[in-house]
Scaffold this motif. Structure first.
Motif, PDB file in Angstrom:
ATOM      1  N   TRP A   1     -17.981 -67.334  -8.565  1.00  0.00           N
ATOM      2  CA  TRP A   1     -17.156 -68.161  -9.438  1.00  0.00           C
ATOM      3  C   TRP A   1     -15.708 -67.676  -9.461  1.00  0.00           C
ATOM      4  O   TRP A   1     -14.786 -68.492  -9.445  1.00  0.00           O
ATOM      5  CB  TRP A   1     -17.708 -68.128 -10.858  1.00  0.00           C
ATOM      6  CG  TRP A   1     -18.924 -68.957 -11.072  1.00  0.00           C
ATOM      7  CD1 TRP A   1     -19.734 -69.489 -10.106  1.00  0.00           C
ATOM      8  CD2 TRP A   1     -19.476 -69.367 -12.327  1.00  0.00           C
ATOM      9  NE1 TRP A   1     -20.764 -70.189 -10.675  1.00  0.00           N
ATOM     10  CE2 TRP A   1     -20.638 -70.132 -12.036  1.00  0.00           C
ATOM     11  CE3 TRP A   1     -19.119 -69.151 -13.651  1.00  0.00           C
ATOM     12  CZ2 TRP A   1     -21.430 -70.694 -13.042  1.00  0.00           C
ATOM     13  CZ3 TRP A   1     -19.909 -69.700 -14.650  1.00  0.00           C
ATOM     14  CH2 TRP A   1     -21.048 -70.460 -14.346  1.00  0.00           C
ATOM     15  N   LEU A   2     -15.519 -66.359  -9.534  1.00  0.00           N
ATOM     16  CA  LEU A   2     -14.172 -65.806  -9.650  1.00  0.00           C
ATOM     17  C   LEU A   2     -13.764 -65.014  -8.407  1.00  0.00           C
ATOM     18  O   LEU A   2     -12.657 -65.173  -7.911  1.00  0.00           O
ATOM     19  CB  LEU A   2     -14.081 -64.894 -10.891  1.00  0.00           C
ATOM     20  CG  LEU A   2     -14.334 -65.569 -12.243  1.00  0.00           C
ATOM     21  CD1 LEU A   2     -14.240 -64.550 -13.369  1.00  0.00           C
ATOM     22  CD2 LEU A   2     -13.339 -66.706 -12.477  1.00  0.00           C
ATOM     23  N   ALA A   3     -14.644 -64.136  -7.929  1.00  0.00           N
ATOM     24  CA  ALA A   3     -14.387 -63.319  -6.733  1.00  0.00           C
ATOM     25  C   ALA A   3     -13.025 -62.617  -6.819  1.00  0.00           C
ATOM     26  O   ALA A   3     -12.213 -62.673  -5.889  1.00  0.00           O
ATOM     27  CB  ALA A   3     -14.480 -64.179  -5.475  1.00  0.00           C
ATOM     28  N   VAL A   4     -12.767 -61.958  -7.939  1.00  0.00           N
ATOM     29  CA  VAL A   4     -11.500 -61.250  -8.140  1.00  0.00           C
ATOM     30  C   VAL A   4     -11.652 -59.821  -7.643  1.00  0.00           C
ATOM     31  O   VAL A   4     -12.673 -59.168  -7.864  1.00  0.00           O
ATOM     32  CB  VAL A   4     -11.120 -61.238  -9.638  1.00  0.00           C
ATOM     33  CG1 VAL A   4      -9.823 -60.482  -9.853  1.00  0.00           C
ATOM     34  CG2 VAL A   4     -11.005 -62.662 -10.152  1.00  0.00           C
ATOM     35  N   SER A   5     -10.656 -59.327  -6.949  1.00  0.00           N
ATOM     36  CA  SER A   5     -10.707 -57.957  -6.444  1.00  0.00           C
ATOM     37  C   SER A   5      -9.301 -57.374  -6.421  1.00  0.00           C
ATOM     38  O   SER A   5      -8.312 -58.067  -6.707  1.00  0.00           O
ATOM     39  CB  SER A   5     -11.314 -57.925  -5.028  1.00  0.00           C
ATOM     40  OG  SER A   5     -10.530 -58.694  -4.135  1.00  0.00           O
TER      41      SER A   5
ATOM     42  N   PRO B   1      -5.633 -57.385  -9.401  1.00  0.00           N
ATOM     43  CA  PRO B   1      -5.994 -58.249 -10.536  1.00  0.00           C
ATOM     44  C   PRO B   1      -7.262 -57.782 -11.255  1.00  0.00           C
ATOM     45  O   PRO B   1      -7.328 -57.807 -12.483  1.00  0.00           O
ATOM     46  CB  PRO B   1      -6.207 -59.619  -9.882  1.00  0.00           C
ATOM     47  CG  PRO B   1      -5.369 -59.586  -8.651  1.00  0.00           C
ATOM     48  CD  PRO B   1      -5.474 -58.168  -8.162  1.00  0.00           C
ATOM     49  N   ALA B   2      -8.285 -57.347 -10.481  1.00  0.00           N
ATOM     50  CA  ALA B   2      -9.518 -56.863 -11.100  1.00  0.00           C
ATOM     51  C   ALA B   2      -9.260 -55.590 -11.904  1.00  0.00           C
ATOM     52  O   ALA B   2      -9.773 -55.420 -13.006  1.00  0.00           O
ATOM     53  CB  ALA B   2     -10.574 -56.598 -10.020  1.00  0.00           C
ATOM     54  N   THR B   3      -8.443 -54.697 -11.347  1.00  0.00           N
ATOM     55  CA  THR B   3      -8.100 -53.455 -12.046  1.00  0.00           C
ATOM     56  C   THR B   3      -7.398 -53.761 -13.369  1.00  0.00           C
ATOM     57  O   THR B   3      -7.676 -53.135 -14.400  1.00  0.00           O
ATOM     58  CB  THR B   3      -7.200 -52.573 -11.171  1.00  0.00           C
ATOM     59  OG1 THR B   3      -7.883 -52.276  -9.950  1.00  0.00           O
ATOM     60  CG2 THR B   3      -6.854 -51.269 -11.889  1.00  0.00           C
ATOM     61  N   LEU B   4      -6.480 -54.727 -13.338  1.00  0.00           N
ATOM     62  CA  LEU B   4      -5.758 -55.112 -14.550  1.00  0.00           C
ATOM     63  C   LEU B   4      -6.714 -55.649 -15.608  1.00  0.00           C
ATOM     64  O   LEU B   4      -6.582 -55.327 -16.799  1.00  0.00           O
ATOM     65  CB  LEU B   4      -4.705 -56.162 -14.212  1.00  0.00           C
ATOM     66  CG  LEU B   4      -3.866 -56.690 -15.391  1.00  0.00           C
ATOM     67  CD1 LEU B   4      -3.097 -55.549 -16.051  1.00  0.00           C
ATOM     68  CD2 LEU B   4      -2.916 -57.786 -14.919  1.00  0.00           C
ATOM     69  N   VAL B   5      -7.684 -56.460 -15.179  1.00  0.00           N
ATOM     70  CA  VAL B   5      -8.680 -57.007 -16.115  1.00  0.00           C
ATOM     71  C   VAL B   5      -9.432 -55.880 -16.799  1.00  0.00           C
ATOM     72  O   VAL B   5      -9.616 -55.875 -18.028  1.00  0.00           O
ATOM     73  CB  VAL B   5      -9.657 -57.934 -15.371  1.00  0.00           C
ATOM     74  CG1 VAL B   5     -10.849 -58.279 -16.281  1.00  0.00           C
ATOM     75  CG2 VAL B   5      -8.962 -59.210 -14.930  1.00  0.00           C
ATOM     76  N   TYR B   6      -9.868 -54.871 -16.002  1.00  0.00           N
ATOM     77  CA  TYR B   6     -10.635 -53.762 -16.575  1.00  0.00           C
ATOM     78  C   TYR B   6      -9.780 -52.909 -17.516  1.00  0.00           C
ATOM     79  O   TYR B   6     -10.256 -52.449 -18.560  1.00  0.00           O
ATOM     80  CB  TYR B   6     -11.203 -52.890 -15.464  1.00  0.00           C
ATOM     81  CG  TYR B   6     -12.302 -53.567 -14.665  1.00  0.00           C
ATOM     82  CD1 TYR B   6     -13.349 -54.205 -15.311  1.00  0.00           C
ATOM     83  CD2 TYR B   6     -12.283 -53.560 -13.275  1.00  0.00           C
ATOM     84  CE1 TYR B   6     -14.350 -54.833 -14.588  1.00  0.00           C
ATOM     85  CE2 TYR B   6     -13.285 -54.184 -12.544  1.00  0.00           C
ATOM     86  CZ  TYR B   6     -14.314 -54.817 -13.208  1.00  0.00           C
ATOM     87  OH  TYR B   6     -15.307 -55.425 -12.495  1.00  0.00           O
ATOM     88  N   VAL B   7      -8.520 -52.681 -17.159  1.00  0.00           N
ATOM     89  CA  VAL B   7      -7.629 -51.887 -18.006  1.00  0.00           C
ATOM     90  C   VAL B   7      -7.455 -52.563 -19.365  1.00  0.00           C
ATOM     91  O   VAL B   7      -7.542 -51.926 -20.420  1.00  0.00           O
ATOM     92  CB  VAL B   7      -6.263 -51.680 -17.322  1.00  0.00           C
ATOM     93  CG1 VAL B   7      -5.252 -51.112 -18.315  1.00  0.00           C
ATOM     94  CG2 VAL B   7      -6.398 -50.745 -16.127  1.00  0.00           C
TER      95      VAL B   7
END
Length: 303
Positions: A254-258, A261-267
């Motif tokens: 659905w998203l396949a973010v890596s 951008p993925a690091t920013l989401v987790y932070v």
């Protein structure tokens, strides 16, 4: 063997939180199984089969400590069983690819609800002793049971805050009644999964591991319900559910973010979780200090 030990410890921790908070066994355990790559329907079935034993032990323990309102158990538990059977049937008909992100979205919403509910509002009080009507409990049980089966958890996250928000029951009786009525939900959901799936994808050893961990924790949790601060536990558990299911969605088709951008989401997510925990701890300490001040004030002497 290592996996079974970890699952037993996870079951122990999840039941300890569930028995003292009135929620999170299902969503925590299902989230763990999804992270291990288990089929969503099989994950929910595994958890609910284990819950038959853990909820029975938890209910007996809460009854022993006087934490159960049997009228509420009957009025919310029976509709909950109907909803959970329907939810199990629906989830069993979804493909694995479709079910995993759907379940993660449900769990994510439940985790956000749990964390925000307990972080900012804590446990409401007032209107104690007023009866809870069937027209409120029956629809609540039906919806909570359906979400519990489709999301692998949801009976506690939906039912416990709703009863607490009513302000008509003591928190310990809310938790005890929700945990006790969950036995009916677990039995109905398990039957729904077994009728729809058979034993496909269900590892009996995993069920037993979760069950043993939960059985050890259930009596302790029923005793600790009067001692642990639910506000802090709610923030902590909600954060765990949020982080794990955001990871599932980020990695899904659905998203396949890596990458960045993925690091920013987790932070951002970990920062939000840390902030919620800090806020809950401060609020809990403030409530304790206020209560201590009130208790220390000299009482007026009657003439």
């Amino acid at each position: 063997m290592r996996t079974l030990i970890l699952l037993a410890l996870a079951g122990l921790g999840a039941q300890l939180v569930d028995g003292s908070l009135g929620m999170a066994y299902g969503v925590t355990s299902t989230t763990l199984l999804l992270a291990m790559g288990t089929n969503p329907a099989a994950a929910s079935a595994t958890v609910h089969l284990a819950e038959i034993g853990t909820t029975l032990m938890s209910g007996a323990s809460h009854w022993r400590f006087g934490n159960v309102d049997w009228k509420v158990v009957a009025k919310i538990g029976v509709p909950g069983a109907v909803g959970s059977f329907l939810g199990a049937t629906v989830l069993s008909k979804l493909s694995t690819e479709a079910a995993e992100p759907v379940m993660s979205l449900i769990l994510l919403a439940l985790g956000l609800y749990v964390m925000s509910r307990f972080t900012f509002r804590g446990l409401p009080k007032g209107n104690l002793g007023k009866p809870l009507r069937r027209r409120f409990l029956a629809p609540l049980g039906l919806v909570a049971g359906f979400l519990d089966a489709t999301g692998g958890g949801g009976w506690g996250p939906v039912g416990t805050p709703a009863l607490l928000a009513s302000g008509r029951m003591e928190p310990r009786k809310v938790i005890g009644s929700i945990d006790t009525s969950e036995f009916l939900v677990a039995v109905a959901a398990s039957l729904g999964f077994l009728f729809s799936l058979g034993s496909q994808g269900i590892d009996v050893a995993w069920v037993v591991a979760f069950l043993l961990g939960g059985l050890v924790a259930a009596p302790l949790a029923a005793w600790l319900v009067r001692l642990l601060p639910p506000r802090v536990l709610g923030s902590a558990v909600g954060g765990v559910i949020l982080v794990t299911n955001v990871r599932t969605l980020v990695n899904s088709d659905w998203l396949a973010v890596s990458g960045a951008p993925a690091t920013l989401v987790y932070v951002v997510l970990y920062g939000l979780w840390a902030g919620a925990l800090a806020y809950s701890i401060r609020a809990h300490r403030k409530e304790k200090a206020t209560a201590a001040e009130v208790a220390a004030e000299p009482q007026p002497v009657g003439l």
